[in-house]
Design a protein around this motif. Structure first.
Motif, PDB file in Angstrom:
ATOM      1  N   ALA B  47     -72.339  26.036 -49.218  1.00 56.81           N
ATOM      2  CA  ALA B  47     -71.477  25.078 -48.521  1.00 56.81           C
ATOM      3  C   ALA B  47     -72.187  23.750 -48.361  1.00 56.81           C
ATOM      4  O   ALA B  47     -73.410  23.655 -48.459  1.00 56.81           O
ATOM      5  N   THR B  48     -71.381  22.746 -48.083  1.00 56.42           N
ATOM      6  CA  THR B  48     -71.863  21.403 -47.775  1.00 56.42           C
ATOM      7  C   THR B  48     -71.554  21.109 -46.324  1.00 56.42           C
ATOM      8  O   THR B  48     -70.408  21.271 -45.890  1.00 56.42           O
ATOM      9  N   ALA B  49     -72.570  20.677 -45.596  1.00 54.75           N
ATOM     10  CA  ALA B  49     -72.417  20.437 -44.162  1.00 54.75           C
ATOM     11  C   ALA B  49     -72.420  18.950 -43.872  1.00 54.75           C
ATOM     12  O   ALA B  49     -73.372  18.241 -44.211  1.00 54.75           O
ATOM     13  N   ASN B  50     -71.342  18.471 -43.261  1.00 55.25           N
ATOM     14  CA  ASN B  50     -71.223  17.075 -42.860  1.00 55.25           C
ATOM     15  C   ASN B  50     -71.247  17.000 -41.352  1.00 55.25           C
ATOM     16  O   ASN B  50     -70.684  17.848 -40.659  1.00 55.25           O
ATOM     17  N   GLN B  51     -71.876  15.970 -40.835  1.00 57.30           N
ATOM     18  CA  GLN B  51     -71.929  15.804 -39.386  1.00 57.30           C
ATOM     19  C   GLN B  51     -70.561  15.429 -38.855  1.00 57.30           C
ATOM     20  O   GLN B  51     -69.923  14.523 -39.393  1.00 57.30           O
ATOM     21  N   GLY B  52     -70.112  16.128 -37.852  1.00 59.29           N
ATOM     22  CA  GLY B  52     -68.850  15.808 -37.196  1.00 59.29           C
ATOM     23  C   GLY B  52     -67.627  16.428 -37.818  1.00 59.29           C
ATOM     24  O   GLY B  52     -66.511  16.155 -37.373  1.00 59.29           O
ATOM     25  N   SER B  53     -67.787  17.253 -38.821  1.00 61.73           N
ATOM     26  CA  SER B  53     -66.627  17.918 -39.407  1.00 61.73           C
ATOM     27  C   SER B  53     -67.028  19.307 -39.865  1.00 61.73           C
ATOM     28  O   SER B  53     -68.212  19.627 -39.934  1.00 61.73           O
ATOM     29  N   GLU B  54     -66.035  20.117 -40.181  1.00 63.86           N
ATOM     30  CA  GLU B  54     -66.330  21.462 -40.662  1.00 63.86           C
ATOM     31  C   GLU B  54     -66.995  21.426 -42.031  1.00 63.86           C
ATOM     32  O   GLU B  54     -66.707  20.546 -42.845  1.00 63.86           O
ATOM     33  N   ALA B  55     -67.811  22.400 -42.255  1.00 66.70           N
ATOM     34  CA  ALA B  55     -68.468  22.493 -43.552  1.00 66.70           C
ATOM     35  C   ALA B  55     -67.453  22.817 -44.643  1.00 66.70           C
ATOM     36  O   ALA B  55     -66.399  23.407 -44.384  1.00 66.70           O
ATOM     37  N   THR B  56     -67.773  22.428 -45.843  1.00 67.51           N
ATOM     38  CA  THR B  56     -66.941  22.723 -47.010  1.00 67.51           C
ATOM     39  C   THR B  56     -67.588  23.854 -47.786  1.00 67.51           C
ATOM     40  O   THR B  56     -68.715  23.707 -48.268  1.00 67.51           O
ATOM     41  N   TYR B  57     -66.853  24.960 -47.928  1.00 69.15           N
ATOM     42  CA  TYR B  57     -67.413  26.160 -48.541  1.00 69.15           C
ATOM     43  C   TYR B  57     -66.999  26.278 -49.999  1.00 69.15           C
ATOM     44  O   TYR B  57     -65.872  25.936 -50.369  1.00 69.15           O
ATOM     45  N   GLU B  58     -67.914  26.797 -50.786  1.00 71.11           N
ATOM     46  CA  GLU B  58     -67.629  27.044 -52.193  1.00 71.11           C
ATOM     47  C   GLU B  58     -66.873  28.370 -52.338  1.00 71.11           C
ATOM     48  O   GLU B  58     -66.859  29.208 -51.428  1.00 71.11           O
ATOM     49  N   ILE B  63     -66.364  30.917 -43.914  1.00 73.68           N
ATOM     50  CA  ILE B  63     -66.972  30.473 -42.664  1.00 73.68           C
ATOM     51  C   ILE B  63     -67.307  31.631 -41.745  1.00 73.68           C
ATOM     52  O   ILE B  63     -68.313  31.578 -41.032  1.00 73.68           O
ATOM     53  N   ASP B  64     -66.502  32.674 -41.747  1.00 78.37           N
ATOM     54  CA  ASP B  64     -66.769  33.799 -40.847  1.00 78.37           C
ATOM     55  C   ASP B  64     -68.084  34.492 -41.197  1.00 78.37           C
ATOM     56  O   ASP B  64     -68.757  35.013 -40.327  1.00 78.37           O
ATOM     57  N   ILE B  68     -71.719  27.464 -40.166  1.00 77.88           N
ATOM     58  CA  ILE B  68     -72.686  26.375 -40.281  1.00 77.88           C
ATOM     59  C   ILE B  68     -72.472  25.407 -39.134  1.00 77.88           C
ATOM     60  O   ILE B  68     -71.342  25.095 -38.771  1.00 77.88           O
ATOM     61  N   SER B  69     -73.568  24.929 -38.584  1.00 77.02           N
ATOM     62  CA  SER B  69     -73.470  23.855 -37.600  1.00 77.02           C
ATOM     63  C   SER B  69     -74.158  22.620 -38.146  1.00 77.02           C
ATOM     64  O   SER B  69     -75.107  22.708 -38.929  1.00 77.02           O
TER      65      SER B  69
END
Lengths: 110, 112
Positions: B47-58, B63-64, B68-69
């Motif tokens: 996944a890609t983690a961006n600050q302030g938004s939900e991560a984007t999973y491949e 997510i379960d 990611i925080s």
């Protein structure tokens, strides 16, 4: 088809040999290309970027052919310390994440 | 360049438990990436983690299973939840300032 493919290896070569690794990528929109080296039980580390004009760093030469979507790495006068897995890496969908090839393992033998 | 501190470096966990991996970067970065490297395999993006938004999973990652925080621009955590032996792997965080990938030292996870 995998996004990034590499020679399956392993390559076992004597010290002083010249060895070449090949890599192909499927995404024609890719902009950045790299070779990484990964030692056993370590994280990957950047070996060199690959530029369209080709580039050299000491014993290492990288080539890029955008038309063929092909990347190569040439190692001359190989050393025992060159033994590692070499990963071909291409930038991915977001422009900053990276897609890794499966890697080619090199063993340089005394 | 960027220097990433990742911990723990290794752990052995019981199946059914969860492990949280932390990555601290020495500079602010927009995106942080989490990879998995299974034995003898190359790196696969989780996944890609961006600050302030939900991560984007491949594809293949949810997510379960891998929450990611990303509370700020220098820090991220990946949790491997409800672990099974199939989760035994190396987990790596990465950032890409200047268009080059830099990695944490990796977390070698063994689930027993």
């Amino acid at each position: 088809r995998k996004e990034v493919e590499q020679d399956p290896g392993p390559f076992n070569v004597p010290e002083g040999a010249t060895v070449a690794f090949n890599c192909t990528y499927s995404n024609s929109a890719s902009q950045s290309f790299f070779w990484y080296r990964q030692d056993c039980r370590k994280e990957p580390k950047l070996l060199m970027s690959v530029y369209s004009s080709g580039n050299e760093d000491g014993r290492f030469t990288a080539q890029l052919n955008r038309a063929s979507q092909y990347i190569s790495l040439l190692i001359r006068d190989s050393k025992l310390s060159d033994s590692a897995t070499y990963l071909c890496v291409v930038n991915g969908n977001y422009g900053q994440n990276f897609v890794f090839g499966p890697g080619t393992r090199l063993s340089v033998l005394p | 360049s960027a220097v990433i501190s990742q911990k723990p470096s290794r752990d052995i966990c019981q199946r059914g438990t969860s492990l949280t991996i932390q990555c601290q970067v020495d500079s602010q970065v927009t995106m942080m990436f989490w990879y998995r490297q299974q034995p003898g395999q190359s790196l696969t993006l989780i996944a890609t983690a961006n600050q302030g938004s939900e991560a984007t999973y491949e594809s293949g990652f949810v997510i379960d299973k891998f929450p990611i925080s990303r509370p700020n621009l220098t820090f991220s955590t990946l949790t491997v939840s409800n672990m099974s032996p199939e989760d035994s792997s190396i987990y790596l965080c990465s950032v890409g300032p200047g268009g080059r990938a830099f990695f944490g030292q990796g977390t070698r996870l063994t689930v027993v």
